[in-house]
Design a protein around this motif. Structure first.
Motif, mmCIF file in Angstrom:
data_model
loop_
_atom_site.group_PDB
_atom_site.id
_atom_site.type_symbol
_atom_site.label_atom_id
_atom_site.label_comp_id
_atom_site.label_asym_id
_atom_site.label_seq_id
_atom_site.Cartn_x
_atom_site.Cartn_y
_atom_site.Cartn_z
ATOM 1 N N ASP B 168 0.671 -1.205 0.011
ATOM 2 C CA ASP B 168 0.061 -0.039 -0.093
ATOM 3 C C ASP B 168 0.804 1.370 0.098
ATOM 4 O O ASP B 168 0.361 2.467 -0.220
ATOM 5 C CB ASP B 168 -0.830 -0.135 1.239
ATOM 6 N N LEU B 169 2.103 1.140 0.468
ATOM 7 C CA LEU B 169 3.145 2.421 0.659
ATOM 8 C C LEU B 169 3.041 3.111 -0.906
ATOM 9 O O LEU B 169 3.304 2.553 -1.907
ATOM 10 C CB LEU B 169 4.285 2.012 0.974
ATOM 11 N N GLU B 170 2.718 4.345 -0.501
ATOM 12 C CA GLU B 170 2.603 5.348 -2.040
ATOM 13 C C GLU B 170 4.214 5.485 -2.258
ATOM 14 O O GLU B 170 4.824 5.931 -1.652
ATOM 15 C CB GLU B 170 1.844 6.501 -1.636
ATOM 16 N N LYS B 171 4.259 5.363 -3.684
ATOM 17 C CA LYS B 171 5.654 5.479 -4.238
ATOM 18 C C LYS B 171 6.012 7.090 -4.236
ATOM 19 O O LYS B 171 7.039 7.282 -3.875
ATOM 20 C CB LYS B 171 5.561 4.931 -5.624
ATOM 21 N N VAL B 191 11.460 7.240 6.049
ATOM 22 C CA VAL B 191 10.277 7.319 5.582
ATOM 23 C C VAL B 191 9.456 5.795 5.534
ATOM 24 O O VAL B 191 8.148 5.843 6.065
ATOM 25 C CB VAL B 191 10.337 7.979 4.046
ATOM 26 N N ILE B 192 10.205 4.937 5.035
ATOM 27 C CA ILE B 192 9.500 3.571 5.043
ATOM 28 C C ILE B 192 9.395 2.911 6.198
ATOM 29 O O ILE B 192 8.099 2.484 6.799
ATOM 30 C CB ILE B 192 10.305 2.728 3.882
ATOM 31 N N PHE B 193 10.579 2.727 7.144
ATOM 32 C CA PHE B 193 10.472 2.136 8.250
ATOM 33 C C PHE B 193 9.274 2.408 9.536
ATOM 34 O O PHE B 193 8.625 1.730 9.816
ATOM 35 C CB PHE B 193 11.892 2.223 8.983
ATOM 36 N N PRO B 194 9.367 3.939 9.501
ATOM 37 C CA PRO B 194 8.157 4.230 10.470
ATOM 38 C C PRO B 194 6.854 3.872 9.975
ATOM 39 O O PRO B 194 5.999 3.715 11.082
ATOM 40 C CB PRO B 194 8.190 5.933 10.506
#
Lengths: 291, 282
Positions: B168-171, B191-194
Protein backbone atom coordinates in the motif's frame (compact mmCIF):
# COMPACT_ATOMS: atom_id res chain seq x y z
CA UNK A 1 43.08 6.26 -35.05
CA UNK A 2 42.25 2.89 -33.56
CA UNK A 3 38.56 3.68 -33.62
CA UNK A 4 38.70 4.53 -37.33
CA UNK A 5 40.60 1.35 -38.10
CA UNK A 6 38.21 -0.88 -36.29
CA UNK A 7 35.30 0.89 -37.89
CA UNK A 8 36.73 0.05 -41.27
CA UNK A 9 37.48 -3.49 -40.35
CA UNK A 10 34.06 -4.11 -38.84
CA UNK A 11 31.54 -1.97 -40.68
CA UNK A 12 28.59 -3.17 -38.63
CA UNK A 13 30.28 -2.06 -35.42
CA UNK A 14 29.18 1.50 -36.00
CA UNK A 15 25.60 0.35 -36.48
CA UNK A 16 25.56 -1.90 -33.45
CA UNK A 17 24.95 0.29 -30.48
CA UNK A 18 27.19 -0.28 -27.56
CA UNK A 19 25.01 -1.88 -24.84
CA UNK A 20 24.23 0.65 -22.15
CA UNK A 21 25.80 -0.67 -19.01
CA UNK A 22 23.43 -0.54 -16.14
CA UNK A 23 25.10 -0.49 -12.75
CA UNK A 24 24.84 -3.94 -11.20
CA UNK A 25 21.99 -3.77 -8.65
CA UNK A 26 24.07 -4.86 -5.69
CA UNK A 27 21.55 -3.99 -2.99
CA UNK A 28 18.71 -6.15 -4.40
CA UNK A 29 21.10 -9.02 -5.11
CA UNK A 30 22.45 -9.01 -1.56
CA UNK A 31 19.00 -8.66 0.02
CA UNK A 32 17.46 -11.43 -2.11
CA UNK A 33 20.41 -13.70 -1.32
CA UNK A 34 20.11 -13.15 2.43
CA UNK A 35 16.35 -13.77 2.26
CA UNK A 36 16.77 -16.98 0.30
CA UNK A 37 19.44 -18.16 2.73
CA UNK A 38 17.14 -17.49 5.70
CA UNK A 39 14.21 -19.28 4.03
CA UNK A 40 16.46 -22.16 3.00
CA UNK A 41 17.76 -22.71 6.53
CA UNK A 42 14.31 -22.72 8.11
CA UNK A 43 11.91 -23.82 5.34
CA UNK A 44 13.32 -25.44 2.22
CA UNK A 45 15.94 -27.72 3.74
CA UNK A 46 13.63 -29.16 6.47
CA UNK A 47 10.87 -29.70 3.90
CA UNK A 48 13.24 -31.50 1.55
CA UNK A 49 14.54 -33.54 4.48
CA UNK A 50 11.06 -34.97 5.14
CA UNK A 51 10.86 -36.50 1.68
CA UNK A 52 14.53 -37.53 1.58
CA UNK A 53 14.26 -39.38 4.91
CA UNK A 54 10.94 -40.92 3.89
CA UNK A 55 12.42 -42.55 0.79
CA UNK A 56 15.76 -43.43 2.39
CA UNK A 57 14.95 -47.12 2.46
CA UNK A 58 13.36 -47.14 -0.95
CA UNK A 59 9.87 -46.86 -2.37
CA UNK A 60 8.90 -50.39 -1.34
CA UNK A 61 9.58 -49.70 2.31
CA UNK A 62 7.70 -46.42 1.97
CA UNK A 63 4.56 -48.13 0.67
CA UNK A 64 4.70 -50.78 3.38
CA UNK A 65 5.02 -48.12 6.11
CA UNK A 66 1.95 -46.30 4.84
CA UNK A 67 -0.18 -49.41 4.30
CA UNK A 68 0.66 -50.90 7.66
CA UNK A 69 -2.64 -51.40 9.63
CA UNK A 70 -1.79 -49.00 12.49
CA UNK A 71 -0.81 -46.29 10.03
CA UNK A 72 -3.98 -46.93 8.04
CA UNK A 73 -6.22 -46.63 11.11
CA UNK A 74 -4.38 -43.42 12.08
CA UNK A 75 -5.08 -42.01 8.63
CA UNK A 76 -8.76 -42.91 8.98
CA UNK A 77 -9.07 -41.32 12.42
CA UNK A 78 -7.38 -38.15 11.17
CA UNK A 79 -9.87 -37.97 8.29
CA UNK A 80 -12.83 -38.59 10.62
CA UNK A 81 -11.76 -35.87 13.07
CA UNK A 82 -11.34 -33.35 10.26
CA UNK A 83 -14.62 -34.42 8.62
CA UNK A 84 -16.49 -33.58 11.84
CA UNK A 85 -14.54 -30.52 12.99
CA UNK A 86 -14.38 -28.62 9.70
CA UNK A 87 -18.14 -28.60 8.85
CA UNK A 88 -19.07 -27.67 12.45
CA UNK A 89 -16.65 -24.75 12.46
CA UNK A 90 -17.82 -23.80 8.98
CA UNK A 91 -21.45 -23.49 10.13
CA UNK A 92 -20.30 -21.58 13.20
CA UNK A 93 -18.15 -19.26 11.08
CA UNK A 94 -21.06 -18.39 8.79
CA UNK A 95 -23.42 -17.79 11.72
CA UNK A 96 -20.90 -15.64 13.58
CA UNK A 97 -20.01 -13.61 10.49
CA UNK A 98 -23.71 -13.08 9.64
CA UNK A 99 -24.46 -11.77 13.13
CA UNK A 100 -21.34 -9.62 13.39
CA UNK A 101 -21.18 -8.20 9.86
CA UNK A 102 -24.87 -7.62 9.13
CA UNK A 103 -26.10 -6.26 12.47
CA UNK A 104 -25.06 -3.71 15.08
CA UNK A 105 -24.95 -4.67 18.71
CA UNK A 106 -22.94 -3.88 21.78
CA UNK A 107 -19.84 -5.82 22.86
CA UNK A 108 -19.19 -6.77 19.25
CA UNK A 109 -15.41 -6.33 19.51
CA UNK A 110 -15.40 -8.37 22.72
CA UNK A 111 -17.19 -11.17 20.86
CA UNK A 112 -14.59 -11.04 18.05
CA UNK A 113 -11.78 -11.25 20.61
CA UNK A 114 -13.42 -14.24 22.30
CA UNK A 115 -13.76 -16.03 18.95
CA UNK A 116 -10.00 -15.58 18.42
CA UNK A 117 -9.23 -16.92 21.88
CA UNK A 118 -8.32 -20.52 20.90
CA UNK A 119 -5.44 -19.16 18.79
CA UNK A 120 -3.73 -17.73 21.83
CA UNK A 121 -4.12 -20.84 23.97
CA UNK A 122 -1.26 -23.35 23.98
CA UNK A 123 -2.32 -26.59 22.23
CA UNK A 124 -1.38 -28.51 25.37
CA UNK A 125 -3.84 -26.43 27.41
CA UNK A 126 -6.50 -26.90 24.72
CA UNK A 127 -6.35 -30.62 25.44
CA UNK A 128 -6.03 -30.21 29.20
CA UNK A 129 -9.30 -28.28 29.60
CA UNK A 130 -11.27 -31.19 28.12
CA UNK A 131 -9.53 -33.61 30.44
CA UNK A 132 -10.63 -31.39 33.35
CA UNK A 133 -14.25 -31.68 32.22
CA UNK A 134 -14.58 -35.18 30.80
CA UNK A 135 -11.63 -36.98 32.42
CA UNK A 136 -12.14 -39.53 35.19
CA UNK A 137 -11.48 -36.91 37.87
CA UNK A 138 -13.25 -34.19 35.87
CA UNK A 139 -16.63 -32.51 36.35
CA UNK A 140 -18.56 -35.02 34.28
CA UNK A 141 -16.13 -37.91 34.79
CA UNK A 142 -18.09 -39.91 37.39
CA UNK A 143 -21.40 -39.55 35.53
CA UNK A 144 -19.78 -40.55 32.22
CA UNK A 145 -18.10 -43.63 33.66
CA UNK A 146 -21.39 -44.65 35.30
CA UNK A 147 -23.06 -44.55 31.90
CA UNK A 148 -20.06 -46.17 30.23
CA UNK A 149 -19.39 -43.23 27.91
CA UNK A 150 -15.76 -42.63 27.00
CA UNK A 151 -14.71 -39.20 25.80
CA UNK A 152 -11.14 -38.77 27.00
CA UNK A 153 -8.69 -41.35 25.62
CA UNK A 154 -11.32 -42.02 22.93
CA UNK A 155 -12.45 -40.62 19.59
CA UNK A 156 -14.92 -37.97 20.92
CA UNK A 157 -12.14 -36.30 22.92
CA UNK A 158 -9.93 -36.14 19.84
CA UNK A 159 -12.77 -34.60 17.84
CA UNK A 160 -13.49 -32.03 20.60
CA UNK A 161 -9.84 -30.98 20.89
CA UNK A 162 -9.65 -30.68 17.09
CA UNK A 163 -12.77 -28.49 17.03
CA UNK A 164 -11.26 -26.25 19.71
CA UNK A 165 -7.93 -25.62 18.00
CA UNK A 166 -9.55 -24.97 14.61
CA UNK A 167 -12.45 -22.97 16.07
CA UNK A 168 -11.60 -19.45 14.74
CA UNK A 169 -10.35 -20.24 11.21
CA UNK A 170 -13.51 -19.81 9.13
CA UNK A 171 -15.02 -17.08 11.32
CA UNK A 172 -11.93 -14.87 11.31
CA UNK A 173 -11.67 -15.19 7.53
CA UNK A 174 -15.36 -14.39 6.91
CA UNK A 175 -16.00 -11.59 9.43
CA UNK A 176 -13.76 -8.89 7.90
CA UNK A 177 -14.76 -9.95 4.38
CA UNK A 178 -18.50 -9.74 5.07
CA UNK A 179 -18.04 -6.46 6.92
CA UNK A 180 -16.27 -5.04 3.88
CA UNK A 181 -19.08 -6.25 1.55
CA UNK A 182 -21.62 -4.09 3.37
CA UNK A 183 -25.32 -4.81 3.76
CA UNK A 184 -26.93 -3.20 0.71
CA UNK A 185 -27.15 -6.34 -1.42
CA UNK A 186 -28.73 -8.38 1.37
CA UNK A 187 -31.13 -5.59 2.21
CA UNK A 188 -32.17 -5.33 -1.44
CA UNK A 189 -32.79 -9.09 -1.56
CA UNK A 190 -34.83 -8.95 1.64
CA UNK A 191 -36.94 -6.02 0.40
CA UNK A 192 -37.59 -7.90 -2.83
CA UNK A 193 -39.04 -10.74 -0.78
CA UNK A 194 -36.19 -13.24 -0.46
CA UNK A 195 -36.21 -15.28 2.70
CA UNK A 196 -33.23 -15.21 5.05
CA UNK A 197 -31.91 -18.55 3.80
CA UNK A 198 -32.35 -17.51 0.17
CA UNK A 199 -30.45 -14.27 0.84
CA UNK A 200 -27.65 -16.21 2.52
CA UNK A 201 -27.44 -18.85 -0.18
CA UNK A 202 -27.85 -16.72 -3.31
CA UNK A 203 -26.40 -13.35 -2.27
CA UNK A 204 -24.02 -13.53 0.69
CA UNK A 205 -22.20 -16.82 0.20
CA UNK A 206 -21.41 -16.32 -3.53
CA UNK A 207 -19.88 -12.96 -2.59
CA UNK A 208 -17.54 -14.47 -0.03
CA UNK A 209 -16.84 -17.84 -1.67
CA UNK A 210 -13.08 -17.32 -1.96
CA UNK A 211 -12.67 -16.26 1.64
CA UNK A 212 -14.85 -19.17 2.70
CA UNK A 213 -12.72 -21.65 0.76
CA UNK A 214 -9.57 -20.07 2.17
CA UNK A 215 -10.82 -20.45 5.73
CA UNK A 216 -11.93 -24.03 5.14
CA UNK A 217 -8.60 -25.25 3.72
CA UNK A 218 -6.60 -23.65 6.52
CA UNK A 219 -9.04 -25.10 9.06
CA UNK A 220 -8.68 -28.51 7.43
CA UNK A 221 -4.87 -28.38 7.39
CA UNK A 222 -4.76 -27.56 11.09
CA UNK A 223 -7.42 -30.18 11.90
CA UNK A 224 -5.46 -32.94 10.21
CA UNK A 225 -2.13 -31.81 11.60
CA UNK A 226 -2.96 -30.96 15.21
CA UNK A 227 -0.55 -32.59 17.60
CA UNK A 228 -0.35 -31.04 21.10
CA UNK A 229 -4.03 -30.87 21.96
CA UNK A 230 -4.84 -34.26 20.49
CA UNK A 231 -1.82 -35.79 22.21
CA UNK A 232 -3.22 -34.84 25.65
CA UNK A 233 -6.69 -36.35 25.10
CA UNK A 234 -5.78 -39.34 22.96
CA UNK A 235 -4.11 -41.79 25.33
CA UNK A 236 -2.00 -43.02 22.38
CA UNK A 237 -3.81 -46.31 21.93
CA UNK A 238 -2.38 -47.82 18.77
CA UNK A 239 -4.90 -48.65 16.09
CA UNK A 240 -7.68 -46.97 18.10
CA UNK A 241 -6.97 -43.40 19.23
CA UNK A 242 -3.89 -42.50 17.22
CA UNK A 243 -4.14 -39.77 14.64
CA UNK A 244 -1.52 -39.55 11.92
CA UNK A 245 0.65 -36.92 13.70
CA UNK A 246 0.57 -39.03 16.89
CA UNK A 247 1.49 -42.12 14.89
CA UNK A 248 4.48 -40.21 13.51
CA UNK A 249 5.58 -39.42 17.06
CA UNK A 250 5.28 -43.04 18.22
CA UNK A 251 7.27 -44.38 15.26
CA UNK A 252 9.90 -41.70 15.76
CA UNK A 253 10.28 -42.45 19.46
CA UNK A 254 10.69 -46.13 18.59
CA UNK A 255 13.57 -45.14 16.29
CA UNK A 256 11.58 -46.32 13.26
CA UNK A 257 12.76 -43.15 11.52
CA UNK A 258 12.11 -44.10 7.90
CA UNK A 259 8.55 -45.22 8.71
CA UNK A 260 7.96 -42.06 10.79
CA UNK A 261 9.11 -39.88 7.93
CA UNK A 262 7.03 -41.89 5.45
CA UNK A 263 3.87 -41.05 7.44
CA UNK A 264 5.15 -37.50 7.97
CA UNK A 265 5.59 -37.09 4.22
CA UNK A 266 1.84 -37.69 3.76
CA UNK A 267 1.18 -34.76 6.09
CA UNK A 268 3.84 -32.65 4.37
CA UNK A 269 2.23 -33.46 1.03
CA UNK A 270 -1.12 -32.35 2.46
CA UNK A 271 0.51 -29.09 3.58
CA UNK A 272 1.88 -28.49 0.08
CA UNK A 273 -1.54 -29.14 -1.47
CA UNK A 274 -3.04 -26.71 1.05
CA UNK A 275 -0.52 -24.04 0.05
CA UNK A 276 -1.19 -24.68 -3.64
CA UNK A 277 -4.97 -24.30 -3.21
CA UNK A 278 -4.35 -21.24 -1.07
CA UNK A 279 -2.33 -19.58 -3.86
CA UNK A 280 -5.07 -20.42 -6.37
CA UNK A 281 -7.71 -18.96 -4.06
CA UNK A 282 -5.66 -15.80 -3.61
CA UNK A 283 -5.29 -15.50 -7.38
CA UNK A 284 -9.06 -15.91 -7.71
CA UNK A 285 -9.68 -13.28 -5.06
CA UNK A 286 -7.28 -10.94 -6.80
CA UNK A 287 -9.03 -11.40 -10.13
CA UNK A 288 -12.44 -10.75 -8.61
CA UNK A 289 -11.05 -7.67 -6.93
CA UNK A 290 -9.94 -6.21 -10.24
CA UNK A 291 -13.31 -6.73 -11.93
CA UNK B 1 -26.92 2.22 16.86
CA UNK B 2 -26.83 0.94 20.38
CA UNK B 3 -29.95 -0.94 21.20
CA UNK B 4 -30.14 -3.19 24.18
CA UNK B 5 -27.23 -5.59 24.45
CA UNK B 6 -28.68 -8.52 22.59
CA UNK B 7 -32.12 -7.21 21.67
CA UNK B 8 -33.08 -7.33 18.03
CA UNK B 9 -31.69 -4.33 16.14
CA UNK B 10 -33.81 -2.51 13.61
CA UNK B 11 -32.88 -4.08 10.33
CA UNK B 12 -34.73 -5.51 7.37
CA UNK B 13 -32.42 -8.52 7.47
CA UNK B 14 -33.64 -11.62 9.26
CA UNK B 15 -31.75 -14.17 11.29
CA UNK B 16 -30.12 -12.01 13.95
CA UNK B 17 -31.43 -13.96 16.91
CA UNK B 18 -30.65 -17.31 15.34
CA UNK B 19 -27.15 -16.34 14.17
CA UNK B 20 -26.06 -14.60 17.36
CA UNK B 21 -27.77 -17.17 19.56
CA UNK B 22 -26.00 -20.04 17.83
CA UNK B 23 -22.68 -18.15 17.88
CA UNK B 24 -22.88 -17.58 21.63
CA UNK B 25 -24.09 -21.14 22.31
CA UNK B 26 -21.27 -22.74 20.30
CA UNK B 27 -18.66 -20.33 21.66
CA UNK B 28 -19.74 -21.07 25.21
CA UNK B 29 -19.89 -24.81 24.73
CA UNK B 30 -16.58 -25.27 22.91
CA UNK B 31 -14.42 -22.45 24.25
CA UNK B 32 -15.68 -20.53 27.27
CA UNK B 33 -16.96 -23.29 29.55
CA UNK B 34 -13.93 -25.56 28.98
CA UNK B 35 -11.49 -22.67 29.48
CA UNK B 36 -13.22 -21.60 32.66
CA UNK B 37 -12.76 -25.16 33.90
CA UNK B 38 -9.02 -24.49 34.12
CA UNK B 39 -9.58 -21.46 36.35
CA UNK B 40 -12.22 -23.13 38.51
CA UNK B 41 -9.97 -26.14 39.01
CA UNK B 42 -7.18 -23.92 40.42
CA UNK B 43 -9.62 -22.49 43.00
CA UNK B 44 -9.72 -25.97 44.52
CA UNK B 45 -6.04 -25.47 45.38
CA UNK B 46 -4.95 -23.46 48.40
CA UNK B 47 -2.86 -20.41 47.63
CA UNK B 48 0.23 -22.04 49.17
CA UNK B 49 0.02 -25.20 47.12
CA UNK B 50 -0.70 -23.16 43.97
CA UNK B 51 2.32 -20.99 44.65
CA UNK B 52 4.61 -23.94 45.51
CA UNK B 53 3.66 -25.57 42.20
CA UNK B 54 4.08 -22.57 39.94
CA UNK B 55 7.26 -21.29 41.62
CA UNK B 56 9.15 -24.61 41.83
CA UNK B 57 12.70 -24.13 40.47
CA UNK B 58 12.16 -26.57 37.59
CA UNK B 59 8.96 -24.75 36.55
CA UNK B 60 10.54 -21.30 36.86
CA UNK B 61 13.49 -22.48 34.75
CA UNK B 62 10.98 -23.56 32.09
CA UNK B 63 9.23 -20.14 32.10
CA UNK B 64 12.56 -18.39 31.65
CA UNK B 65 13.63 -20.75 28.87
CA UNK B 66 10.28 -20.49 27.06
CA UNK B 67 10.23 -16.72 27.45
CA UNK B 68 13.74 -16.00 26.24
CA UNK B 69 13.77 -18.44 23.31
CA UNK B 70 10.32 -17.18 22.19
CA UNK B 71 11.43 -13.56 22.43
CA UNK B 72 14.65 -14.20 20.52
CA UNK B 73 12.87 -16.26 17.85
CA UNK B 74 10.29 -13.47 17.40
CA UNK B 75 13.10 -10.91 17.15
CA UNK B 76 14.88 -12.97 14.46
CA UNK B 77 11.60 -13.23 12.59
CA UNK B 78 10.96 -9.49 12.94
CA UNK B 79 14.28 -8.62 11.25
CA UNK B 80 14.24 -11.31 8.57
CA UNK B 81 10.46 -11.14 8.14
CA UNK B 82 10.70 -7.44 7.28
CA UNK B 83 13.52 -8.24 4.87
CA UNK B 84 11.54 -11.10 3.28
CA UNK B 85 8.42 -8.93 2.90
CA UNK B 86 10.53 -6.18 1.31
CA UNK B 87 12.18 -8.57 -1.13
CA UNK B 88 8.84 -10.17 -2.08
CA UNK B 89 7.11 -6.81 -2.66
CA UNK B 90 9.90 -4.84 -4.31
CA UNK B 91 12.11 -7.16 -6.33
CA UNK B 92 11.56 -9.55 -9.20
CA UNK B 93 13.48 -12.80 -9.25
CA UNK B 94 12.89 -16.31 -10.57
CA UNK B 95 10.68 -18.51 -8.42
CA UNK B 96 9.22 -15.58 -6.51
CA UNK B 97 5.60 -16.78 -6.60
CA UNK B 98 6.63 -20.22 -5.41
CA UNK B 99 8.65 -18.77 -2.55
CA UNK B 100 5.84 -16.40 -1.61
CA UNK B 101 3.45 -19.36 -1.33
CA UNK B 102 5.95 -21.43 0.64
CA UNK B 103 6.36 -18.74 3.32
CA UNK B 104 3.08 -20.02 4.79
CA UNK B 105 4.46 -23.55 5.17
CA UNK B 106 4.75 -23.29 8.98
CA UNK B 107 1.00 -22.57 9.12
CA UNK B 108 0.16 -25.62 7.02
CA UNK B 109 2.78 -28.16 8.09
CA UNK B 110 1.81 -30.17 11.19
CA UNK B 111 4.06 -29.23 14.10
CA UNK B 112 5.13 -32.82 14.73
CA UNK B 113 6.37 -33.09 11.15
CA UNK B 114 8.23 -29.80 11.51
CA UNK B 115 9.75 -31.10 14.73
CA UNK B 116 11.17 -34.33 13.34
CA UNK B 117 12.28 -32.63 10.11
CA UNK B 118 14.19 -29.90 11.93
CA UNK B 119 15.71 -32.50 14.25
CA UNK B 120 16.88 -34.59 11.29
CA UNK B 121 18.40 -31.55 9.58
CA UNK B 122 20.06 -30.01 12.64
CA UNK B 123 21.22 -33.19 14.44
CA UNK B 124 24.99 -33.63 14.47
CA UNK B 125 24.72 -36.10 11.57
CA UNK B 126 22.15 -34.00 9.67
CA UNK B 127 22.54 -31.94 6.50
CA UNK B 128 23.07 -28.67 8.36
CA UNK B 129 24.00 -30.11 11.74
CA UNK B 130 27.21 -31.73 10.43
CA UNK B 131 28.91 -28.52 9.22
CA UNK B 132 27.64 -26.66 12.28
CA UNK B 133 29.03 -29.34 14.59
CA UNK B 134 32.40 -29.04 12.84
CA UNK B 135 32.31 -25.37 13.76
CA UNK B 136 31.62 -26.41 17.33
CA UNK B 137 27.94 -25.41 17.31
CA UNK B 138 25.50 -28.01 18.55
CA UNK B 139 21.89 -27.23 17.65
CA UNK B 140 19.64 -30.24 18.18
CA UNK B 141 19.03 -31.30 21.80
CA UNK B 142 20.12 -27.90 23.16
CA UNK B 143 18.24 -24.63 23.81
CA UNK B 144 19.55 -23.50 20.41
CA UNK B 145 17.41 -26.24 18.86
CA UNK B 146 14.35 -24.78 20.62
CA UNK B 147 15.23 -21.42 19.08
CA UNK B 148 15.37 -22.99 15.60
CA UNK B 149 11.96 -24.66 16.04
CA UNK B 150 10.35 -21.47 17.37
CA UNK B 151 11.85 -19.43 14.53
CA UNK B 152 10.35 -21.92 12.08
CA UNK B 153 6.82 -21.77 13.46
CA UNK B 154 6.85 -17.95 13.80
CA UNK B 155 8.29 -17.29 10.35
CA UNK B 156 5.14 -16.25 8.43
CA UNK B 157 3.72 -13.78 10.96
CA UNK B 158 5.91 -10.69 10.34
CA UNK B 159 6.07 -11.35 6.57
CA UNK B 160 2.28 -11.49 6.34
CA UNK B 161 1.60 -8.43 8.52
CA UNK B 162 4.22 -6.25 6.77
CA UNK B 163 3.54 -7.32 3.16
CA UNK B 164 0.16 -5.54 2.71
CA UNK B 165 1.51 -2.35 4.31
CA UNK B 166 4.48 -2.30 1.94
CA UNK B 167 2.18 -2.95 -1.02
CA UNK B 168 0.00 0.00 0.00
CA UNK B 169 2.96 2.28 0.55
CA UNK B 170 2.70 5.16 -1.85
CA UNK B 171 5.63 5.50 -4.22
CA UNK B 172 5.20 9.30 -4.20
CA UNK B 173 6.37 9.44 -0.62
CA UNK B 174 9.65 7.76 -1.46
CA UNK B 175 10.08 9.75 -4.66
CA UNK B 176 9.52 12.96 -2.73
CA UNK B 177 12.14 11.92 -0.16
CA UNK B 178 14.60 11.04 -2.91
CA UNK B 179 14.03 14.24 -4.89
CA UNK B 180 14.62 16.19 -1.69
CA UNK B 181 18.05 14.58 -1.61
CA UNK B 182 17.59 11.70 0.80
CA UNK B 183 19.88 8.71 0.29
CA UNK B 184 18.44 5.21 -0.07
CA UNK B 185 19.18 4.47 3.54
CA UNK B 186 17.66 7.76 4.74
CA UNK B 187 14.52 7.08 2.69
CA UNK B 188 14.24 3.68 4.30
CA UNK B 189 14.95 4.69 7.89
CA UNK B 190 13.02 7.96 7.90
CA UNK B 191 10.10 7.26 5.54
CA UNK B 192 9.50 3.56 5.02
CA UNK B 193 10.48 2.12 8.37
CA UNK B 194 8.22 4.35 10.53
CA UNK B 195 5.27 3.41 8.28
CA UNK B 196 5.78 -0.35 8.58
CA UNK B 197 6.84 -0.32 12.24
CA UNK B 198 3.34 -0.95 13.68
CA UNK B 199 2.96 -3.96 11.36
CA UNK B 200 6.39 -5.26 12.36
CA UNK B 201 5.52 -4.97 16.05
CA UNK B 202 2.15 -6.67 15.51
CA UNK B 203 3.81 -9.54 13.64
CA UNK B 204 6.50 -9.79 16.29
CA UNK B 205 3.90 -10.04 19.07
CA UNK B 206 1.88 -12.66 17.15
CA UNK B 207 5.01 -14.75 16.59
CA UNK B 208 5.99 -14.35 20.24
CA UNK B 209 2.54 -15.40 21.47
CA UNK B 210 2.54 -18.44 19.17
CA UNK B 211 6.03 -19.44 20.32
CA UNK B 212 5.15 -19.28 24.02
CA UNK B 213 2.54 -22.03 23.68
CA UNK B 214 4.30 -24.13 21.04
CA UNK B 215 4.75 -27.81 21.85
CA UNK B 216 4.86 -30.17 18.86
CA UNK B 217 7.79 -28.78 16.94
CA UNK B 218 9.89 -28.17 20.05
CA UNK B 219 9.80 -31.45 21.96
CA UNK B 220 11.59 -33.46 19.27
CA UNK B 221 14.52 -31.08 18.90
CA UNK B 222 14.80 -29.81 22.49
CA UNK B 223 16.29 -32.82 24.26
CA UNK B 224 13.91 -31.98 27.13
CA UNK B 225 16.47 -31.84 29.95
CA UNK B 226 14.93 -30.52 33.17
CA UNK B 227 16.30 -27.07 34.11
CA UNK B 228 18.11 -26.82 30.73
CA UNK B 229 15.86 -27.47 27.76
CA UNK B 230 12.41 -28.22 29.16
CA UNK B 231 9.67 -25.83 27.96
CA UNK B 232 6.58 -24.95 30.03
CA UNK B 233 4.03 -26.85 27.88
CA UNK B 234 6.13 -29.98 28.41
CA UNK B 235 5.95 -29.43 32.19
CA UNK B 236 2.15 -29.54 31.86
CA UNK B 237 2.34 -32.79 29.87
CA UNK B 238 4.72 -34.35 32.40
CA UNK B 239 2.44 -33.46 35.29
CA UNK B 240 -0.55 -34.88 33.40
CA UNK B 241 1.28 -38.14 32.79
CA UNK B 242 1.86 -38.37 36.55
CA UNK B 243 -1.90 -37.78 37.08
CA UNK B 244 -1.07 -34.50 38.84
CA UNK B 245 -4.09 -32.69 37.36
CA UNK B 246 -4.06 -29.80 39.85
CA UNK B 247 -0.37 -29.17 39.29
CA UNK B 248 -0.80 -29.25 35.51
CA UNK B 249 -3.75 -26.86 35.75
CA UNK B 250 -1.87 -24.43 38.01
CA UNK B 251 0.97 -24.12 35.48
CA UNK B 252 -1.60 -23.91 32.67
CA UNK B 253 -3.34 -20.99 34.39
CA UNK B 254 -0.05 -19.08 34.64
CA UNK B 255 0.42 -19.62 30.90
CA UNK B 256 -3.19 -18.68 30.12
CA UNK B 257 -2.92 -15.40 32.02
CA UNK B 258 0.33 -14.59 30.21
CA UNK B 259 -1.20 -15.29 26.81
CA UNK B 260 -4.38 -13.30 27.60
CA UNK B 261 -2.24 -10.30 28.50
CA UNK B 262 -0.42 -10.74 25.20
CA UNK B 263 -3.72 -11.00 23.33
CA UNK B 264 -4.75 -7.70 24.89
CA UNK B 265 -1.45 -6.19 23.74
CA UNK B 266 -1.97 -7.54 20.22
CA UNK B 267 -5.46 -6.07 19.98
CA UNK B 268 -4.25 -2.70 21.22
CA UNK B 269 -1.38 -2.77 18.73
CA UNK B 270 -3.63 -3.64 15.82
CA UNK B 271 -6.01 -0.86 16.79
CA UNK B 272 -3.08 1.55 16.94
CA UNK B 273 -1.74 0.38 13.57
CA UNK B 274 -5.15 0.74 11.93
CA UNK B 275 -5.55 4.21 13.40
CA UNK B 276 -2.16 5.28 12.10
CA UNK B 277 -2.87 3.95 8.63
CA UNK B 278 -6.23 5.68 8.50
CA UNK B 279 -4.70 8.94 9.66
CA UNK B 280 -2.14 8.73 6.90
CA UNK B 281 -4.76 8.09 4.26
CA UNK B 282 -6.81 11.14 5.25
Amino acid sequence: MVAVLSAVALPQATVQRKPVRKPIPWVPIVLVTITLLYLALFLFVPLAAVFAEAFKKGAGFYWDAIREPDAWSAIQLTLIAAAIAVPLNLVFGIAAAWAIAKFDFRFKSLLITLIDLPFSVSPVISGLIYVLIFGLQGWLGPWLSEHDIKIIFAVPGIVLATIFVTFPFVARELIPLMQAQGREEEEAAAVLGASGWQTLWYVTLPNVKWGLLYGVILCNARAMGEFGAVSVVSGHIRGATNTLPLHVEILYNEYAFAAAFACASLLAFLALITLAIKSLVEAGQHKEHQK
Amino acid sequence: MTQGTFSRPHSVLPGFNLALGYTLFYLGLIVLIPLSAAFIKTFSLTWESFWTTVSAPRVVASYWLTFRTSLLAAAINAVFGLLTAWVLVRYKFPGKRFIDALVDLPFALPTAVAGIALTAVYATNGWLGTPLAEMGIKVAFTPLGILVALTFIGLPFVVRTVQPVLEDLEKELEEAAKSLGASNWQTFSRVIFPTVLPAVITGFTLAFARALGEYGSVIFIAGNMPMVSEITPLIIITKLEQYDYSGATAVAVVMLVASFLLLLAINTLQWWARKRRNEEKV
